[in-house]
Design a protein around this motif. Structure first.
Motif, mmCIF file in Angstrom:
data_model
loop_
_atom_site.group_PDB
_atom_site.id
_atom_site.type_symbol
_atom_site.label_atom_id
_atom_site.label_comp_id
_atom_site.label_asym_id
_atom_site.label_seq_id
_atom_site.Cartn_x
_atom_site.Cartn_y
_atom_site.Cartn_z
ATOM 1 N N ASP A 63 0.872 -1.173 0.000
ATOM 2 C CA ASP A 63 0.000 0.000 0.000
ATOM 3 C C ASP A 63 0.912 1.226 0.000
ATOM 4 O O ASP A 63 1.582 1.505 0.991
ATOM 5 N N MET A 64 0.961 1.921 -1.123
ATOM 6 C CA MET A 64 1.818 3.092 -1.259
ATOM 7 C C MET A 64 0.990 4.350 -1.019
ATOM 8 O O MET A 64 -0.056 4.539 -1.648
ATOM 9 N N ARG A 65 1.476 5.185 -0.083
ATOM 10 C CA ARG A 65 0.783 6.434 0.253
ATOM 11 C C ARG A 65 1.818 7.485 0.624
ATOM 12 O O ARG A 65 2.858 7.149 1.191
ATOM 13 N N PRO A 66 1.499 8.747 0.381
ATOM 14 C CA PRO A 66 2.391 9.798 0.891
ATOM 15 C C PRO A 66 2.101 10.026 2.381
ATOM 16 O O PRO A 66 0.943 10.092 2.787
ATOM 17 N N PRO A 67 3.121 10.114 3.202
ATOM 18 C CA PRO A 67 2.895 10.328 4.639
ATOM 19 C C PRO A 67 2.354 11.719 4.981
ATOM 20 O O PRO A 67 1.774 11.917 6.034
ATOM 21 N N TYR A 68 2.562 12.666 4.087
ATOM 22 C CA TYR A 68 2.045 14.021 4.282
ATOM 23 C C TYR A 68 1.893 14.658 2.905
ATOM 24 O O TYR A 68 2.453 14.162 1.920
ATOM 25 N N ASP A 69 1.136 15.723 2.826
ATOM 26 C CA ASP A 69 0.893 16.400 1.548
ATOM 27 C C ASP A 69 2.210 16.802 0.898
ATOM 28 O O ASP A 69 3.075 17.401 1.547
ATOM 29 N N GLY A 70 2.357 16.453 -0.372
ATOM 30 C CA GLY A 70 3.535 16.819 -1.126
ATOM 31 C C GLY A 70 4.687 15.839 -1.025
ATOM 32 O O GLY A 70 5.708 16.014 -1.691
ATOM 33 N N ALA A 71 4.552 14.804 -0.215
ATOM 34 C CA ALA A 71 5.624 13.820 -0.043
ATOM 35 C C ALA A 71 5.553 12.747 -1.124
ATOM 36 O O ALA A 71 4.497 12.513 -1.712
ATOM 37 N N LYS A 72 6.684 12.077 -1.346
ATOM 38 C CA LYS A 72 6.703 10.903 -2.213
ATOM 39 C C LYS A 72 6.001 9.762 -1.482
ATOM 40 O O LYS A 72 5.891 9.766 -0.257
ATOM 41 N N ASP A 73 5.559 8.762 -2.249
ATOM 42 C CA ASP A 73 4.902 7.609 -1.642
ATOM 43 C C ASP A 73 5.892 6.754 -0.845
ATOM 44 O O ASP A 73 7.028 6.547 -1.262
ATOM 45 N N TYR A 74 5.421 6.286 0.280
ATOM 46 C CA TYR A 74 6.123 5.331 1.139
ATOM 47 C C TYR A 74 5.235 4.098 1.245
ATOM 48 O O TYR A 74 4.043 4.148 0.943
ATOM 49 N N PHE A 75 5.802 3.007 1.752
ATOM 50 C CA PHE A 75 4.971 1.851 2.093
ATOM 51 C C PHE A 75 4.202 2.214 3.360
ATOM 52 O O PHE A 75 4.804 2.557 4.376
ATOM 53 N N TYR A 76 2.887 2.133 3.302
ATOM 54 C CA TYR A 76 2.059 2.322 4.489
ATOM 55 C C TYR A 76 1.931 0.965 5.160
ATOM 56 O O TYR A 76 1.527 -0.019 4.533
ATOM 57 N N ILE A 77 2.302 0.890 6.425
ATOM 58 C CA ILE A 77 2.282 -0.371 7.169
ATOM 59 C C ILE A 77 1.150 -0.318 8.187
ATOM 60 O O ILE A 77 1.255 0.338 9.235
ATOM 61 N N ALA A 78 0.067 -1.001 7.872
ATOM 62 C CA ALA A 78 -1.095 -1.016 8.757
ATOM 63 C C ALA A 78 -0.948 -2.061 9.861
ATOM 64 O O ALA A 78 -1.433 -1.868 10.977
ATOM 65 N N ASP A 79 -0.270 -3.178 9.558
ATOM 66 C CA ASP A 79 -0.111 -4.278 10.509
ATOM 67 C C ASP A 79 1.096 -3.991 11.403
ATOM 68 O O ASP A 79 2.214 -4.404 11.109
ATOM 69 N N VAL A 80 0.857 -3.241 12.485
ATOM 70 C CA VAL A 80 1.955 -2.847 13.367
ATOM 71 C C VAL A 80 2.008 -3.670 14.657
ATOM 72 O O VAL A 80 2.824 -3.385 15.532
ATOM 73 N N ASP A 81 1.175 -4.690 14.761
ATOM 74 C CA ASP A 81 1.111 -5.464 16.002
ATOM 75 C C ASP A 81 1.992 -6.712 15.995
ATOM 76 O O ASP A 81 2.161 -7.339 17.034
ATOM 77 N N ASP A 82 2.567 -7.075 14.860
ATOM 78 C CA ASP A 82 3.420 -8.261 14.754
ATOM 79 C C ASP A 82 4.885 -7.824 14.832
ATOM 80 O O ASP A 82 5.472 -7.372 13.846
ATOM 81 N N ARG A 83 5.483 -7.969 16.005
ATOM 82 C CA ARG A 83 6.856 -7.515 16.247
ATOM 83 C C ARG A 83 7.862 -8.175 15.314
ATOM 84 O O ARG A 83 8.771 -7.508 14.810
ATOM 85 N N ASP A 84 7.748 -9.479 15.117
ATOM 86 C CA ASP A 84 8.714 -10.198 14.273
ATOM 87 C C ASP A 84 8.639 -9.708 12.830
ATOM 88 O O ASP A 84 9.669 -9.533 12.172
ATOM 89 N N TYR A 85 7.438 -9.491 12.338
ATOM 90 C CA TYR A 85 7.233 -8.980 10.979
ATOM 91 C C TYR A 85 7.857 -7.595 10.831
ATOM 92 O O TYR A 85 8.598 -7.333 9.879
ATOM 93 N N LEU A 86 7.581 -6.699 11.773
ATOM 94 C CA LEU A 86 8.134 -5.349 11.694
ATOM 95 C C LEU A 86 9.656 -5.372 11.771
ATOM 96 O O LEU A 86 10.324 -4.675 11.005
ATOM 97 N N ALA A 87 10.205 -6.166 12.676
ATOM 98 C CA ALA A 87 11.662 -6.246 12.780
ATOM 99 C C ALA A 87 12.268 -6.726 11.463
ATOM 100 O O ALA A 87 13.287 -6.194 11.013
ATOM 101 N N GLN A 88 11.634 -7.702 10.835
ATOM 102 C CA GLN A 88 12.144 -8.236 9.569
ATOM 103 C C GLN A 88 12.127 -7.180 8.464
ATOM 104 O O GLN A 88 13.124 -6.977 7.774
#
Length: 107
Positions: A63-88
Motif C-alpha cells: 500500500d503506497m501512500r504519501p505520509p504528508y501532503d507533497g511527499a513521495k509515496d512510502y509503504f504504508y504499514i497497517a499491521d503494526v502489532d506483529d513484532r517479528d514482521y516489523l523487525a524483519q
C-alpha cells in the motif's frame, strides 16, 4: 494532526528487534531510525516505511501512500502489532538503504 507520543513509542518498541531504534520529532511528526539510519516516518498515527525493492516481496500488503501532503509515496504499514514482521521488514529496509552521509563538522 501530530502523532500521539504513545503510538510513536509503541512503533519504536515493535521495531526494536531490528536494532537500536530512535525516533526524532520532525515538523510535528516523527522520523524513525535504526542504528543511525532513517528508515521511516510516523505521521498522524500511521507508520510509513521507505520503499525498497528488497522489502516489497516481504510485505503482506503493498500500500503506497504519501505520509504528508507533497511527499513521495512510502509503504504504508497497517499491521503494526506483529513484532517479528516489523523487525524483519525494518532490517531488510535498512540493509537496502545507503549508509547515512557523514556530516562535516562546523567550525
Amino acid at each position: 494532526m501530530a502523532s500521539n507520543t504513545d503510538f510513536v513509542q509503541y512503533i519504536a518498541d515493535q521495531c526494536a528487534g531490528a536494532g537500536e531504534i530512535v525516533t526524532k520529532k520532525m515538523f510535528g511528526d516523527y522520523g524513525i531510525y535504526c542504528d543511525g539510519k532513517i528508515f521511516g516516518l510516523i505521521c498522524d498515527d500511521c507508520f510509513y516505511l521507505k520503499p525498497t525493492d528488497a522489502v516489497r516481496p516481504l510485505l503482506r500488503v503493498v500500500d503506497m501512500r504519501p505520509p504528508y501532503d507533497g511527499a513521495k509515496d512510502y509503504f504504508y504499514i497497517a499491521d503494526v502489532d506483529d513484532r517479528d514482521y516489523l523487525a524483519q521488514i525494518v532490517r531488510e529496509t535498512c540493509h537496502a538503504l545507503p549508509k547515512p552521509k557523514v556530516k562535516a563538522k562546523k567550525r
